[in-house]
Every structure is written in C-alpha cells, then in structure tokens.
Scaffold this motif. Structure first.
Motif, mmCIF file in Angstrom:
data_model
loop_
_atom_site.group_PDB
_atom_site.id
_atom_site.type_symbol
_atom_site.label_atom_id
_atom_site.label_comp_id
_atom_site.label_asym_id
_atom_site.label_seq_id
_atom_site.Cartn_x
_atom_site.Cartn_y
_atom_site.Cartn_z
ATOM 1 N N THR A 1 27.438 -18.286 -25.721
ATOM 2 C CA THR A 1 26.268 -18.126 -24.854
ATOM 3 C C THR A 1 26.500 -18.603 -23.420
ATOM 4 O O THR A 1 25.786 -18.190 -22.504
ATOM 5 N N VAL B 1 27.082 -15.726 -21.160
ATOM 6 C CA VAL B 1 26.010 -14.732 -21.049
ATOM 7 C C VAL B 1 25.021 -15.144 -19.973
ATOM 8 O O VAL B 1 24.404 -16.208 -20.041
ATOM 9 N N ILE C 1 20.346 -10.806 -20.981
ATOM 10 C CA ILE C 1 20.348 -9.610 -21.829
ATOM 11 C C ILE C 1 19.232 -8.706 -21.332
ATOM 12 O O ILE C 1 18.078 -9.138 -21.219
ATOM 13 N N ILE D 1 24.540 -6.663 -22.107
ATOM 14 C CA ILE D 1 24.794 -8.095 -22.019
ATOM 15 C C ILE D 1 25.483 -8.344 -20.683
ATOM 16 O O ILE D 1 26.607 -7.883 -20.456
ATOM 17 N N THR E 1 27.435 -10.643 -18.315
ATOM 18 C CA THR E 1 28.266 -11.838 -18.437
ATOM 19 C C THR E 1 28.725 -12.316 -17.070
ATOM 20 O O THR E 1 28.894 -11.530 -16.140
#
Length: 306
Positions: free
Chosen positions: A26, A29, A32, A84, A86
């Motif tokens: 996580t 990330v 989302i 997602i 990143t």
C-alpha cells in the motif's frame, strides 16, 4: 528508537484474471480511481494504453494484465475496470486492473519468495495466502524497467580517484529482492570500480553482517531495499541497530517508494539515509557520506542531513 520495527503497511489485492489474486504494497499506492477516458499516446510502449488527467498532471496508464503476460484488457471491459495510481521510482503511473478486491493487513514476514511453480510470472516477488488463496506480490520495479528503462546517466556516476580509494577501504553490502534492482546496483558500483557484496533478502543480509564481526571484517555500509518479503528493509535496519556488534554500520535504505513516509519511517528504525531509486550519483554520494561518518566514528541513527 521505537521498540518495534513493524511497518504499518498492508497489501492492496486486485484481479488481473478471473481467478488469480495479485497484490501491491500500500505504500506504493497513491490512489485508486474508476476507469476514466484515456487519450492515446502516439508511439508509446505497447503496454501503455493511453493517458489520463490525475490531480493536475497527465499520467500514463499501463494494462498490467498484458504487461505481466496475461490476456489484455479489452476496450469493452474498460468501464468495469479500475486504475491503481502508483508513486514509484520517481514517477506517477496508473495500472489498469480488472477488479479491486480489498486492502488487507499484512506482516511482511509472512510473505515468502515466489516458488518456481509460479513459472511464467517473472514479475512476482513473493507470495502469501488470504482466504485460503495464493496472493502474488507484483514486482513493479521489473515491470517498469521493461517499459521505461533506466537511462545510462542514472546508472553511471563519475568519481575521482580519491573518493574511489575511500570507498574501497570499506566493506559494502547491498540487498534487494528485485533482480532488476540488483543488476542496477551492481552496474553502478562496478562502473566506479568499487568492490561490494550482494544478497537478495534481509535475513541473509543480517546473517552476513553478524558473521562478518567474527572475522574482524565488519560490513561498514549497508544499502537495503525497503519492501522485501520476509525481513523487510525497515526491520533489517532495526535489527542492525539492535545488535551492538554491527550497530555502527552506516545504513542507507534505497527504495522505489517516492513518498516522505519512507524517509520518516527510515528515521524511526535507525537508518541514516533514505534514497529513492535509481540515481547512481546520489547513491555513490550517500556511500561517501557513510564512509566519512565511519572514519570519524560519527554514525548515529536517523536520516542524515544533507
């Protein structure tokens, strides 16, 4: 220093196929988001399916399923997909996936190196279980390296003979579970003709460091990735600081994570520096700072001031 090295990081679980579950840590990330319209990028890599606005920037979107060797996401599937976003290796990138499952808490000691049975999925760093199903941790560094190769300027640094001689006086250990990162580290140090040792996991690194004290040839400078199955970089730094015989090593956490969280956490577990991959010049300068502290006996826990 904290009494525990446990990292507050979970795993984001998602689907690239109907059956198999994959994951990202996580900390990598940023956000989302549901599918939104993509603008085609002319002459882009085949896995880059377009770009989209994200918080004032335009970011590339990669079909992760296709990139790791599975069936491409078809245009008629797009509206059901998620992106997602990143923050990794100094760049924002979006990965389109077929489904988001959930975020789960995870002790990274319970993530094991990928078995050979994983086969074609060379992008798998490790595996764990959730609800009696295997979860595969994606090697984002390898994936990005194939789509956006690191330039020679970032892989090679130039240092003078005096600095080279200083580094050669110190025993250096680099540890990273990503084969791509190990190749980059090796190329950077070989280019400046500085000897080093390398291993692929934190447990082996800790064992090497402890054994090195028995021969009166201690490892002076440790360069470690953060996200690794088993003993991660945060825990490795904490363990090094907890053993008096190796506690005076200079610790550089070298990570694909771009956020300030990694620097703060590095400070908490006793690392001296946290550097974002991959810039050979920055890494070599960090090692030279380490050599200076080792020689002056001034190594102390905490992120080094520049």
């Amino acid at each position: 220093m904290k009494q525990s090295s446990q990292q507050s990081q979970g795993l984001l679980l998602f689907k690239l196929t109907l059956q198999q579950t994959f994951a990202l840590g996580t900390l990598k990330v940023r956000e989302i988001i549901p599918y939104q319209h993509l603008t085609i990028l002319p002459q882009s890599h085949p896995y880059v399916i377009g770009s989209t606005p994200f918080r004032g920037k335009t970011i590339p979107i990669i079909d992760m399923a296709s990139a790791v060797g599975y069936r491409s996401i078809q245009k008629e599937e797009y509206k059901k997909c998620f992106i997602i976003v990143t923050d990794c290796q100094r760049q924002l990138v979006g990965f389109m996936v077929r489904k988001i499952d959930r975020i789960m808490e995870c002790n990274w000691r319970n993530i094991h190196p990928a078995p050979t049975a994983v086969g074609r999925s060379a992008y798998v760093l490790g595996v764990t279980e959730f609800d009696n199903q295997m979860v595969q941790l994606i090697d984002i560094e390898m994936l990005l390296s194939h789509i956006y190769p690191t330039s020679e300027d970032h892989l090679h640094a130039n240092i003078d003979a005096t600095d080279r001689a200083r580094l050669r006086e110190h025993r250096i250990l680099v540890v990273d579970d990503s084969s791509v990162a190990r190749r980059q580290l090796s190329e950077a140090l070989e280019y400046v003709n500085v000897p080093f040792e390398v291993c692929a996991d934190g447990s082996t690194a800790l064992d090497m460091m402890l054994k090195s004290t028995a021969t009166d040839n201690s490892i002076d400078i440790l360069v470690s990735d953060i996200e690794m199955p088993g003993l991660d970089g945060y825990e490795l730094a904490f363990e090094v600081r907890s053993h008096p015989n190796i506690a005076k090593s200079y610790i550089i956490l070298h990570t694909s994570l771009s956020s300030e969280i990694s620097v703060d956490r590095a400070h908490q577990v006793g690392a001296n520096e946290a550097l974002t991959k991959f810039d050979a010049a920055e890494l070599i300068q960090g090692m030279l700072r380490g050599a200076n502290h080792i020689e002056n006996g001034t190594v102390s826990p905490g992120v080094s001031g520049r």
